[in-house]
Design an enzyme around this catalytic site. Structure first.
Site, mmCIF file in Angstrom:
data_model
loop_
_atom_site.group_PDB
_atom_site.id
_atom_site.type_symbol
_atom_site.label_atom_id
_atom_site.label_comp_id
_atom_site.label_asym_id
_atom_site.label_seq_id
_atom_site.Cartn_x
_atom_site.Cartn_y
_atom_site.Cartn_z
ATOM 1 N N GLY A 196 1.903 3.604 5.462
ATOM 2 C CA GLY A 196 3.089 4.015 5.956
ATOM 3 C C GLY A 196 4.191 2.900 6.953
ATOM 4 O O GLY A 196 3.850 1.674 6.876
ATOM 5 N N LEU A 227 7.086 1.993 5.776
ATOM 6 C CA LEU A 227 7.194 0.863 4.665
ATOM 7 C C LEU A 227 8.393 0.001 4.867
ATOM 8 O O LEU A 227 9.620 0.312 5.389
ATOM 9 C CB LEU A 227 7.352 1.997 3.488
ATOM 10 C CG LEU A 227 6.331 2.945 3.271
ATOM 11 C CD1 LEU A 227 6.565 3.906 2.056
ATOM 12 C CD2 LEU A 227 4.968 2.153 3.221
ATOM 13 N N HIS A 228 8.194 -1.448 4.114
ATOM 14 C CA HIS A 228 9.167 -2.122 4.314
ATOM 15 C C HIS A 228 9.342 -2.411 2.871
ATOM 16 O O HIS A 228 8.794 -2.059 1.870
ATOM 17 C CB HIS A 228 8.841 -3.240 5.069
ATOM 18 C CG HIS A 228 7.321 -3.742 5.163
ATOM 19 N ND1 HIS A 228 7.007 -4.393 4.041
ATOM 20 C CD2 HIS A 228 6.502 -3.537 5.860
ATOM 21 C CE1 HIS A 228 5.865 -4.664 4.243
ATOM 22 N NE2 HIS A 228 5.139 -4.257 5.388
ATOM 23 N N HIS A 279 6.241 -3.397 0.704
ATOM 24 C CA HIS A 279 5.742 -2.099 0.032
ATOM 25 C C HIS A 279 6.462 -1.790 -1.188
ATOM 26 O O HIS A 279 6.194 -1.429 -2.175
ATOM 27 C CB HIS A 279 5.763 -0.789 1.028
ATOM 28 C CG HIS A 279 4.785 -1.126 2.253
ATOM 29 N ND1 HIS A 279 5.274 -1.267 3.295
ATOM 30 C CD2 HIS A 279 3.451 -1.141 2.351
ATOM 31 C CE1 HIS A 279 4.410 -1.218 4.221
ATOM 32 N NE2 HIS A 279 3.281 -1.040 3.572
ATOM 33 N N GLN A 325 -11.038 2.456 9.006
ATOM 34 C CA GLN A 325 -10.906 1.105 9.037
ATOM 35 C C GLN A 325 -10.377 0.467 10.270
ATOM 36 O O GLN A 325 -10.338 -0.871 10.211
ATOM 37 C CB GLN A 325 -9.977 0.920 7.753
ATOM 38 C CG GLN A 325 -8.519 0.937 7.866
ATOM 39 C CD GLN A 325 -7.701 0.765 6.603
ATOM 40 O OE1 GLN A 325 -7.836 1.484 5.720
ATOM 41 N NE2 GLN A 325 -6.761 -0.074 6.728
ATOM 42 N N ILE A 348 5.992 -10.672 0.206
ATOM 43 C CA ILE A 348 7.433 -10.605 0.627
ATOM 44 C C ILE A 348 7.636 -10.963 1.927
ATOM 45 O O ILE A 348 7.089 -10.559 2.795
ATOM 46 C CB ILE A 348 8.036 -9.158 0.231
ATOM 47 C CG1 ILE A 348 7.745 -8.648 -1.309
ATOM 48 C CG2 ILE A 348 9.519 -8.981 0.498
ATOM 49 C CD1 ILE A 348 8.270 -9.612 -2.289
ATOM 50 N N LYS A 403 6.565 -10.085 5.806
ATOM 51 C CA LYS A 403 6.896 -8.724 6.225
ATOM 52 C C LYS A 403 5.679 -7.643 6.508
ATOM 53 O O LYS A 403 4.587 -8.038 5.785
ATOM 54 C CB LYS A 403 7.645 -7.745 5.074
ATOM 55 C CG LYS A 403 9.038 -8.528 4.980
ATOM 56 C CD LYS A 403 10.013 -7.587 4.462
ATOM 57 C CE LYS A 403 11.352 -8.284 4.318
ATOM 58 N NZ LYS A 403 12.509 -7.529 4.849
ATOM 59 N N SER A 404 5.660 -7.076 7.657
ATOM 60 C CA SER A 404 4.447 -6.347 8.137
ATOM 61 C C SER A 404 4.883 -5.120 9.043
ATOM 62 O O SER A 404 5.667 -5.258 9.667
ATOM 63 C CB SER A 404 3.368 -7.159 8.967
ATOM 64 O OG SER A 404 2.406 -6.307 9.617
ATOM 65 N N SER A 405 4.215 -4.052 8.731
ATOM 66 C CA SER A 405 4.412 -2.778 9.668
ATOM 67 C C SER A 405 4.479 -3.045 11.060
ATOM 68 O O SER A 405 5.083 -2.694 11.939
ATOM 69 C CB SER A 405 3.565 -1.684 9.207
ATOM 70 O OG SER A 405 3.685 -1.214 7.899
HETATM 71 P P1 AMP Z 1 -0.388 -1.593 4.388
HETATM 72 O O1 AMP Z 1 0.608 -0.478 4.418
HETATM 73 O O2 AMP Z 1 -0.082 -2.664 5.582
HETATM 74 O O3 AMP Z 1 -1.799 -1.127 4.558
HETATM 75 O O4 AMP Z 1 -0.067 -2.299 3.098
HETATM 76 C C1 AMP Z 1 -0.239 -1.509 1.994
HETATM 77 C C2 AMP Z 1 -0.075 -2.438 0.718
HETATM 78 O O5 AMP Z 1 1.211 -3.262 0.834
HETATM 79 C C3 AMP Z 1 -1.097 -3.696 0.665
HETATM 80 O O6 AMP Z 1 -1.676 -3.847 -0.556
HETATM 81 C C4 AMP Z 1 -0.467 -4.883 1.363
HETATM 82 O O7 AMP Z 1 -1.024 -5.919 0.899
HETATM 83 C C5 AMP Z 1 0.843 -4.544 1.002
HETATM 84 N N1 AMP Z 1 1.844 -5.435 1.396
HETATM 85 C C6 AMP Z 1 2.151 -5.330 3.093
HETATM 86 N N2 AMP Z 1 2.767 -6.132 3.377
HETATM 87 C C7 AMP Z 1 3.413 -6.706 2.153
HETATM 88 C C8 AMP Z 1 4.137 -8.116 2.011
HETATM 89 N N3 AMP Z 1 5.082 -8.594 3.101
HETATM 90 N N4 AMP Z 1 4.265 -8.311 0.703
HETATM 91 C C9 AMP Z 1 3.632 -8.147 -0.406
HETATM 92 N N5 AMP Z 1 2.728 -6.919 0.090
HETATM 93 C C10 AMP Z 1 2.629 -6.296 1.066
#
Ligand code: AMP
Length: 280
Positions: A31, A33-34, A37, A61, A176, A184-186
Site C-alpha cells: 500500500g 501506492l506510487h 506500483h 516480514q 521507477i 520511488k518508495s513508500s
Molecule cells: P512494496 O509496497 O514496497 O512492498 O512494493 C510492492 C511492489 O512494488 C514490489 O514488487 C516492489 O519492488 C515494487 N516497487 C516498489 N517501488 C518501486 C519502484 N520505484 N519501481 C518499480 N517497482 C517498485
C-alpha cells in the site's frame, strides 16, 4: 473496482473468472501506492484479463525494531490509483485473516536470502516468501508482478516459485524514479526536506558504479569502494551495505564475470532506503 477483505470472497470471484476462461494477474504490495506500483499494475492490466492488487502490510516480514507500526497508509488514494490503472479489485485483508493465532508454517528461501538485506533483516525474506506463497494460493494468478527496486526479493520469489513448482509466471519490472533519480518508495514519505535532498546520493553513487562497470571494470572491490566513497560524502547518509553479487543467485562475487547486481542499502537519518542496478 472494489476492496475485498476476505480470502473466501476473493476465491469466489477468482473461480467465477476462471470458469469464464479469464487470465489473472496479481500485484502484491504493502500500500501507500506510487508510480512504481502503478507501473506494475499497468503492465499486469496489459497482460491479463483481470488484475488483483493486494495491499497487506505483512507483519511477519518486519523485524522487532522496524517500521511496522508506523508504515504509511492512504487507502483512499490507493483505491484511486488502482482504479485509474485498471485493476479489478484490491485484496486488503486484516492480519487475522491471513494468520491464525497459532500460525506456524513458514517458507525459507535458503542461501539466496542470506546476503544483502538478509544480513541486516534476518526474518524479512522468510516473511516475504510465506506471504507471497499465501497470496499465490489465494489468488492463483497466471502472472505475478514484482519490481526490480527490490531485486533480491524478485530473485528470491523466482527461485521459490521454481523450487516449489508453483504454477505462476514471475515478471520483473524496471525501477521507477523521481525526476532527480531517487527510486520511488513508500518510505520516502518519512524523509524531512533535507533528508529528501540527501537521498539522491544513492542513485548518484550507483550511477558512478554503473559508469565503471560500463567502462569495463570487473573488480567488485573497486566498484564497492567508488560507490561507498560517494555515499560517504553525504553527511546525513549511513551505509548499511554496498555490495556486488551474482544475479539471480545473490552470492557475493569478487569479479564480475556473470550477470551481477550492484546493490546498496543506506540510512538517511532513520529511514533505510535501497537501490540497485543489474549489469547487462
Ligand atoms: P512494496 O509496497 O514496497 O512492498 O512494493 C510492492 C511492489 O512494488 C514490489 O514488487 C516492489 O519492488 C515494487 N516497487 C516498489 N517501488 C518501486 C519502484 N520505484 N519501481 C518499480 N517497482 C517498485
Amino acid at each position: 473496482m472494489k476492496v475485498i477483505n476476505t480470502i473466501e470472497e476473493t476465491r469466489s470471484i477468482i473461480s467465477r473468472w476462471r470458469s469464464e476462461g479469464l487470465s489473472v494477474g496479481l500485484v502484491p504490495t504493502m500500500g501507500f501506492l506510487h508510480d512504481g506500483h502503478k507501473s506494475l499494475i499497468s503492465r499486469a492490466v496489459k497482460e491479463n484479463d483481470r488484475v488483483v492488487v493486494s495491499i497487506f502490510v505483512n507483519p511477519i516480514q518486519f523485524g522487532k525494531n522496524e517500521d511496522l507500526s508506523v508504515y504509511p497508509k492512504d487507502m483512499e488514494k490507493d483505491f484511486e490509483l488502482c482504479k485509474s490503472a485498471g485493476a479489478d479489485f484490491i485484496f486488503n485483508p486484516e492480519s487475522e485473516e491471513m494468520y491464525y493465532s497459532d500460525f506456524s508454517t513458514f517458507v525459507d528461501a535458503g542461501d539466496v536470502a542470506k546476503e544483502l538485506c538478509g544480513k541486516s533483516r534476518p526474518v524479512h525474506f522468510r516473511g516475504v516468501c510465506t506471504v507471497v506463497t499465501k497470496l499465490l494460493n489465494i489468488v492463483k494468478p497466471d502472472r505475478v508482478y514484482f519490481g526490480q527496486k527490490d531485486a533480491q526479493q524478485l530473485a528470491i520469489v523466482k527461485r521459490m516459485v521454481r523450487d516449489l513448482s508453483v504454477d505462476v509466471e514471475v515478471i520483473g519490472c524496471p525501477i521507477i524514479r523521481e525526476e532527480d533519480g531517487l527510486a520511488k518508495s513508500s518510505r520516502n514519505v518519512y524523509l524531512s526536506p533535507d533528508e529528501r535532498k540527501a537521498a539522491v546520493i544513492l542513485n548518484k553513487a550507483l550511477s558512478r558504479g554503473k559508469e565503471l562497470v560500463d567502462g569495463g571494470e570487473k573488480r567488485s572491490s573497486k566498484i564497492i569502494r567508488a560507490v561507498s566513497d560517494i555515499i560517504s560524502t553525504e553527511k546525513l547518509a549511513r551505509i548499511d551495505y554496498v555490495d556486488v553479487v551474482s544475479f539471480p543467485q545473490i552470492q557475493h562475487i569478487e569479479t564480475i564475470n556473470c550477470q551481477a547486481l550492484v546493490a546498496v542499502a543506506v540510512y538517511i537519518g532513520k529511514t533505510r532506503l535501497i537501490d540497485n542496478f543489474i549489469t547487462e
